[in-house]
Every structure is written in structure tokens, then in C-alpha cells.
Design an enzyme around this catalytic site. Structure first.
Site, mmCIF file in Angstrom:
data_model
loop_
_atom_site.group_PDB
_atom_site.id
_atom_site.type_symbol
_atom_site.label_atom_id
_atom_site.label_comp_id
_atom_site.label_asym_id
_atom_site.label_seq_id
_atom_site.Cartn_x
_atom_site.Cartn_y
_atom_site.Cartn_z
ATOM 1 N N SER A 1 34.865 41.999 41.958
ATOM 2 C CA SER A 1 34.926 41.305 43.244
ATOM 3 C C SER A 1 34.840 42.301 44.384
ATOM 4 O O SER A 1 35.364 43.422 44.278
ATOM 5 C CB SER A 1 36.262 40.557 43.335
ATOM 6 N N TYR B 1 45.542 40.026 42.526
ATOM 7 C CA TYR B 1 44.234 39.618 42.010
ATOM 8 C C TYR B 1 43.226 40.758 42.174
ATOM 9 O O TYR B 1 42.551 41.170 41.224
ATOM 10 C CB TYR B 1 43.748 38.364 42.746
ATOM 11 N N LYS C 1 41.191 43.418 39.336
ATOM 12 C CA LYS C 1 39.749 43.707 39.258
ATOM 13 C C LYS C 1 39.513 45.216 39.305
ATOM 14 O O LYS C 1 38.692 45.764 38.575
ATOM 15 C CB LYS C 1 39.002 43.002 40.398
#
Ligand code: UDP
Length: 339
Positions: free
Chosen positions: A125, A151, A155
Site C-alpha cells: 500500500s 495497518y 504492510k
């Protein structure tokens, strides 16, 4: 190639399955269906005419995954999309996010090594860039600085794990794709994003307002240092994003590479709302609300590396994305649950 798609029933996964099949590949899916439905796979099969063997299981269930891979051997490559993706939820439940996102990736890499699968494309991302120091973002822009949420950190950590795995294994072909903001839906209206509850992301929220399920859009900040004062993002049609996975898979060579998948075109919140009004023919009420904590003013990609090395570029516009999202929304007012 025969490709194992983890998270293949999700929003990006289902579109990627279609793109892979249309490019002549065979697809297998593992998905625990926690954020989606087997109906998405049925619709992929309907659109493509292909049969897609699907294992409903957690990727961390190494025995089940191994048996599935052996049943369908030889599997040539993995596209790894399985994971949790709600930024706000990751702040409230960090341990679950590390467990699921990092845990699935480690389990998958172990199964790949044991079963002789040497190619992985990972869904990363643009969140890994944190607050941009300079725009547009290139793959060399700094990462890991002030990542605001677990989050994004998962990644970042998974990218590191895959990079280390590739450094240790000269046979491994590994690619991380840093997505900007995926939007839109399949033009058939059969496949789209199916968020549970009130959506967090802008286009699904705007679409719910357009259809009358929510009263108005809260525009999170109108005093940013941007042309119209609202946040700028790089919205990429999910079909373009899907074709980026096919290109990455087909071009992957031994080692580790990172590519931005974005359009390179910044679009403001107000511009997106205006595009959705044109696509839907509806007025979309909005009001200015305070900035959302953790948001950056602007972020958008320099997609030149993917263009140059993968021969990939986006073809679809924000208007295409709004039109396709609206088709999906009107044909499936209750998402896959209404099927
Ligand atoms: N946004 C907004 N109202 C909403 C949701 C989002 O104004 O209800 C804005 C947000 O501040 C950002 C942009 O829309 O500028 C995209 O937000 P989204 O959550 O879709 O993606 P993000 O880039 O934050 O991952």
C-alpha cells in the site's frame, strides 16, 4: 501460469482473478470469506466462463493450504492479497492486525518454500510512505516514517520479510505493489466493493449518499494547502490495478522489486464528488467537517517505474470509476448479500 490467489474473493482479488484468467492463466483461490462472499467467486466464474477452485480457509492453516496446493500442483506463482485492511480498526485491534497480516504472509512463504513455488506478488500500500516529503511519490521515496497506524506498519513489515526472503533465495521472484486508492468496479456491475456497515473510504461513502442510504458526505477538511482546500488522492480504477498484478507476475525476475500502482493524477474530494454526481445524475449533499486524524493533505504516485519496467499503465479515468461503481451500486444495493 497456475496462480494461487490469496484473498481472491475480495474486492481487489476478484478483479485480479478476472484479469489473470483473461490473460490466459489458471486461478486458484484461498479466502476465509471474512470480508467477502463465495458469491464473488461465482460471479468471477460467470464473467470468465472459467472454473476457479476455491478453498475457504485461513492462509495460516498451513496443512489445509498445503493440501490444496498439492491437489492442484504444479502451482507456479502466488498473488498474496489476503489480509485485514481497515485503518481505524487496526488502531483499535493492533495485535489482530499483526497476527493476521504478518501471520498469513509467513505461513504462505513457508508453504511456497516447501512446495517449490518461486514467484510472489504482494499487495502492499502507498500507506507505507507515511506523510510524503515530496510529491509525486516514487519507489525511492522514504518509507516507514511516522506510519500512523498498525495497518500500514503490517504492510511495511511484510515488504521487509519478502525482501529478506528474496535476498536469501536466488530463485525467488518477489514483487510488492504499492496501491494508491482503488476505486470503481467491474463494468458488468457484477463485481464490486462490498463494505460491511458504514464505509470508511470516500467513493463507497459517496455512492451510499447518492443512492439515498446515507444523508450527506462529510468532507474531512477544506483548509488543506491544496487547490480547493480538500485532500488530494490518486484514485486508480480497480480493473487497472488488477492488470498491474498480471504485468508484475509476468515480468517478475529473480530478486525483489517494488512498484507503485497509481495514475499519477491527483483528484480532490470535491472533484470526486462532482464526478460521482455526473456519473449518477444525482445531487450529492455534502458538508465540511473537521480533518480526519492521521490524514495527509496530498498523496499521489509517480507510476513511471511500472510503465517503464512492466509496460503497464492505467487506461481508465475517475469518470470511468464512478460510472462502474454506480452500476455496481444500483444493481447490488445490498452487495453480494442481496444475491
Ligand atoms: N474523505 C472524506 N470523507 C469521507 C471519507 C474520506 O472527506 O467520508 C477524504 C479523506 O480525508 C481523504 C480522501 O477522502 O482526503 C480519501 O479517503 P479514503 O478514506 O478513501 O482513503 P485514504 O487515502 O485515507 O486511504
Amino acid at each position: 501460469m497456475r496462480v494461487l490467489l490469496t484473498g481472491g474473493a475480495g474486492y481487489i482479488g476478484a478483479h485480479t482473478a478476472i484479469a489473470l484468467i483473461e490473460a490466459g492463466h489458471d486461478v486458484l483461490i484461498i479466502d476465509d470469506m471474512s470480508g467477502t462472499s463465495v458469491e464473488a467467486v461465482r460471479r468471477v466464474e460467470r464473467i470468465t466462463g472459467a472454473t476457479v477452485p476455491t478453498l475457504v480457509a485461513d492462509v495460516r492453516d498451513v496443512d489445509a493450504l498445503t493440501a490444496f496446493v498439492r491437489e492442484h500442483a504444479p502451482v507456479d506463482a502466488v498473488v498474496h492479497l489476503a489480509g485485514l485492511k481497515a485503518v481505524g480498526e487496526s488502531v483499535a485491534e493492533p495485535v489482530r492486525y499483526y497476527d493476521v497480516n504478518v501471520g498469513t504472509s509467513i505461513a504462505l512463504l513457508k508453504v511456497m518454500a516447501a512446495e517449490g513455488i518461486h514467484t510472489i506478488v504482494f499487495s502492499s500500500s502507498a500507506t507505507v510512505y507515511g506523510t510524503p516529503e515530496a510529491l509525486p511519490l516514487t519507489e525511492d521515496s522514504p518509507t516507514g516514517i511516522d506510519l500512523a497506524n498498525p495497518y500500514g506498519k503490517t504492510k511495511r513489515i511484510i515488504e521487509e520479510i519478502i525482501s529478506d526472503a528474496a535476498a536469501a533465495d536466488p530463485q525467488l521472484r518477489a514483487v510488492s505493489l504499492r496501491y494508491f486508492n482503488p476505486v470503481g468496479a467491474h463494468p458488468s456491475g457484477l463485481i464490486g466493493e462490498d463494505p460491511h456497515g458504514i464505509p470508511n473510504n470516500l467513493m463507497p461513502f459517496v455512492s451510499r449518499v447518492a443512492i439515498g442510504a446515507l444523508p450527506e458526505v462529510a468532507v474531512f477538511g477544506s483548509d488543506y494547502d491544496t487547490p480547493d482546500g480538500t485532500g488530494l488522492r490518486d484514485y486508480i480504477h480497480v480493473s487497472d490495478l488488477a492488470s498491474g498484478h498480471v504485468a508484475a507476475l509476468e515480468q517478475a525476475s529473480p530478486g525483489y522489486e517494488v512498484y507503485n500502482l497509481g495514475t499519477g493524477e491527483p483528484v480532490s474530494v470535491l472533484e470526486l464528488i462532482a464526478a460521482f454526481e455526473r456519473a449518477s445524475g444525482r445531487d450529492i449533499p455534502r458538508r465540511v467537517a473537521p480533518r480526519r486524524p492521521g490524514d495527509v493533505a496530498a498523496t499521489y504516485a509517480d507510476p513511471a517505474k511500472a510503465q517503464r519496467e512492466l509496460g503497464w499503465s492505467t487506461r481508465l479515468t475517475i469518470d470511468d470509476a464512478c460510472r462502474d461503481y454506480w452500476t455496481w451500486q444500483t444493481q447490488n444495493p445490498n452487495g453480494y448479500a442481496g444475491a
